[in-house]
Design a protein around this motif. Structure first.
Motif, PDB file in Angstrom:
ATOM      1  N   GLN A  49       0.964  -0.971   0.004  1.00  0.00           N
ATOM      2  CA  GLN A  49      -0.397  -0.303   0.265  1.00  0.00           C
ATOM      3  C   GLN A  49       1.055   1.075   0.467  1.00  0.00           C
ATOM      4  O   GLN A  49       0.840   2.214  -0.849  1.00  0.00           O
ATOM      5  N   VAL A  50       2.047   1.324   0.540  1.00  0.00           N
ATOM      6  CA  VAL A  50       2.615   2.202   0.860  1.00  0.00           C
ATOM      7  C   VAL A  50       3.062   2.371  -0.508  1.00  0.00           C
ATOM      8  O   VAL A  50       3.431   3.321  -1.396  1.00  0.00           O
ATOM      9  N   VAL A  51       4.062   1.604  -0.899  1.00  0.00           N
ATOM     10  CA  VAL A  51       4.640   1.768  -2.186  1.00  0.00           C
ATOM     11  C   VAL A  51       3.570   2.209  -3.534  1.00  0.00           C
ATOM     12  O   VAL A  51       3.741   2.954  -4.588  1.00  0.00           O
ATOM     13  N   ASN A  52       2.814   1.733  -3.166  1.00  0.00           N
ATOM     14  CA  ASN A  52       1.068   2.161  -4.885  1.00  0.00           C
ATOM     15  C   ASN A  52       1.017   3.439  -4.330  1.00  0.00           C
ATOM     16  O   ASN A  52       1.011   4.334  -4.757  1.00  0.00           O
ATOM     17  N   SER A  53       0.710   4.129  -3.217  1.00  0.00           N
ATOM     18  CA  SER A  53       0.592   5.261  -2.607  1.00  0.00           C
ATOM     19  C   SER A  53       1.864   5.768  -2.884  1.00  0.00           C
ATOM     20  O   SER A  53       1.770   7.116  -3.941  1.00  0.00           O
ATOM     21  N   LEU A  54       3.001   6.051  -2.319  1.00  0.00           N
ATOM     22  CA  LEU A  54       4.162   6.879  -3.150  1.00  0.00           C
ATOM     23  C   LEU A  54       4.544   6.656  -4.664  1.00  0.00           C
ATOM     24  O   LEU A  54       4.885   7.816  -5.006  1.00  0.00           O
ATOM     25  N   LYS A  55       4.138   5.877  -5.307  1.00  0.00           N
ATOM     26  CA  LYS A  55       4.203   6.054  -6.828  1.00  0.00           C
ATOM     27  C   LYS A  55       2.876   6.694  -7.706  1.00  0.00           C
ATOM     28  O   LYS A  55       3.244   7.249  -8.425  1.00  0.00           O
ATOM     29  N   LYS A  56       1.899   6.904  -6.972  1.00  0.00           N
ATOM     30  CA  LYS A  56       0.620   7.687  -7.580  1.00  0.00           C
ATOM     31  C   LYS A  56       1.470   9.037  -7.537  1.00  0.00           C
ATOM     32  O   LYS A  56       0.912   9.579  -7.678  1.00  0.00           O
ATOM     33  N   GLU A  57       2.342   9.484  -5.904  1.00  0.00           N
ATOM     34  CA  GLU A  57       2.109  10.680  -5.477  1.00  0.00           C
ATOM     35  C   GLU A  57       3.146  10.830  -6.557  1.00  0.00           C
ATOM     36  O   GLU A  57       3.240  12.175  -7.179  1.00  0.00           O
ATOM     37  N   ILE A  58       4.066  10.411  -6.920  1.00  0.00           N
ATOM     38  CA  ILE A  58       5.236  10.706  -7.565  1.00  0.00           C
ATOM     39  C   ILE A  58       4.677  11.122  -8.610  1.00  0.00           C
ATOM     40  O   ILE A  58       5.247  11.463  -9.677  1.00  0.00           O
ATOM     41  N   SER A  59       4.244  10.259  -9.636  1.00  0.00           N
ATOM     42  CA  SER A  59       2.831  10.115 -11.021  1.00  0.00           C
ATOM     43  C   SER A  59       2.566  11.745 -11.006  1.00  0.00           C
ATOM     44  O   SER A  59       2.486  12.834 -11.590  1.00  0.00           O
ATOM     45  N   GLU A  60       1.977  11.642  -9.965  1.00  0.00           N
ATOM     46  CA  GLU A  60       1.233  13.088 -10.290  1.00  0.00           C
ATOM     47  C   GLU A  60       2.018  14.137  -9.631  1.00  0.00           C
ATOM     48  O   GLU A  60       1.605  15.572 -10.683  1.00  0.00           O
ATOM     49  N   ILE A  61       2.997  13.933  -8.971  1.00  0.00           N
ATOM     50  CA  ILE A  61       4.128  15.118  -9.095  1.00  0.00           C
ATOM     51  C   ILE A  61       4.808  16.045 -10.688  1.00  0.00           C
ATOM     52  O   ILE A  61       4.553  16.756 -11.215  1.00  0.00           O
ATOM     53  N   VAL A  62       4.904  14.322 -11.185  1.00  0.00           N
ATOM     54  CA  VAL A  62       5.411  14.226 -12.716  1.00  0.00           C
ATOM     55  C   VAL A  62       4.391  14.903 -13.135  1.00  0.00           C
ATOM     56  O   VAL A  62       5.142  15.943 -14.212  1.00  0.00           O
ATOM     57  N   GLU A  63       3.163  15.180 -13.153  1.00  0.00           N
ATOM     58  CA  GLU A  63       1.982  14.932 -13.991  1.00  0.00           C
ATOM     59  C   GLU A  63       2.233  16.954 -14.100  1.00  0.00           C
ATOM     60  O   GLU A  63       2.694  17.667 -14.735  1.00  0.00           O
ATOM     61  N   ASP A  64       1.744  16.986 -12.814  1.00  0.00           N
ATOM     62  CA  ASP A  64       1.889  18.349 -12.087  1.00  0.00           C
ATOM     63  C   ASP A  64       3.715  19.254 -12.975  1.00  0.00           C
ATOM     64  O   ASP A  64       3.109  20.538 -13.554  1.00  0.00           O
ATOM     65  N   ARG A  65       4.620  18.763 -12.756  1.00  0.00           N
ATOM     66  CA  ARG A  65       5.611  19.610 -13.103  1.00  0.00           C
ATOM     67  C   ARG A  65       5.661  19.526 -14.772  1.00  0.00           C
ATOM     68  O   ARG A  65       5.649  20.598 -15.114  1.00  0.00           O
ATOM     69  N   CYS A  66       4.943  18.719 -15.051  1.00  0.00           N
ATOM     70  CA  CYS A  66       5.048  18.926 -17.072  1.00  0.00           C
ATOM     71  C   CYS A  66       4.391  19.689 -17.428  1.00  0.00           C
ATOM     72  O   CYS A  66       4.429  21.078 -18.439  1.00  0.00           O
TER      73      CYS A  66
END
Length: 125
Positions: A49-66
């Motif tokens: 669950q932690v790994v999936n949450s971190l993957k989602k958070e990283i994805s959102e950060i990358v998307e926001d940065r782009c």
């Protein structure tokens, strides 16, 4: 392990009390093993669950940065276009002012020449 059990077993034979004691120890060990297995499953699930949450958070950060980078590039392009337009406008104004300056210089030199001519005419008379 079997040799260890045999080594501590009574020499005169195995009585039922000893067997019951071994069965009790075995039951405790199996219970601890089951509890440990359940805890490991919970830990694995929690980690997943932690790994999936971190993957989602990283994805959102990358998307926001782009998205932010794209917006900034658009703003930069717009500002560069505005700069070109302003530069062209100022260049036109400078050319117009230079033409006006040349015209005024020509007019001043003509007026000075007429005044000089009138002065010379008076002197000769």
């Amino acid at each position: 392990y079997a040799n260890l059990i045999k080594g501590v077993a009574p020499k005169g034979g195995v009585d039922s009390q000893y067997v019951m004691k071994l069965q009790s120890q075995l039951a405790k060990a199996v219970k601890k093993m089951d509890a440990t297995s359940a805890q490991m499953a919970q830990v694995e699930q929690s980690c997943e669950q932690v790994v999936n949450s971190l993957k989602k958070e990283i994805s959102e950060i990358v998307e926001d940065r782009c998205r932010t980078e794209l917006e900034l590039r658009k703003q930069l392009e717009l500002l560069e276009e505005q700069k070109k337009e302003m530069q062209a406008e100022y260049d036109d104004r400078i050319r117009e002012n230079q033409k006006e300056l040349e015209r005024l210089k020509g007019k001043v030199s003509v007026e000075v020449s007429v005044a000089d001519l009138e002065a010379e005419l008076e002197e000769t008379e």
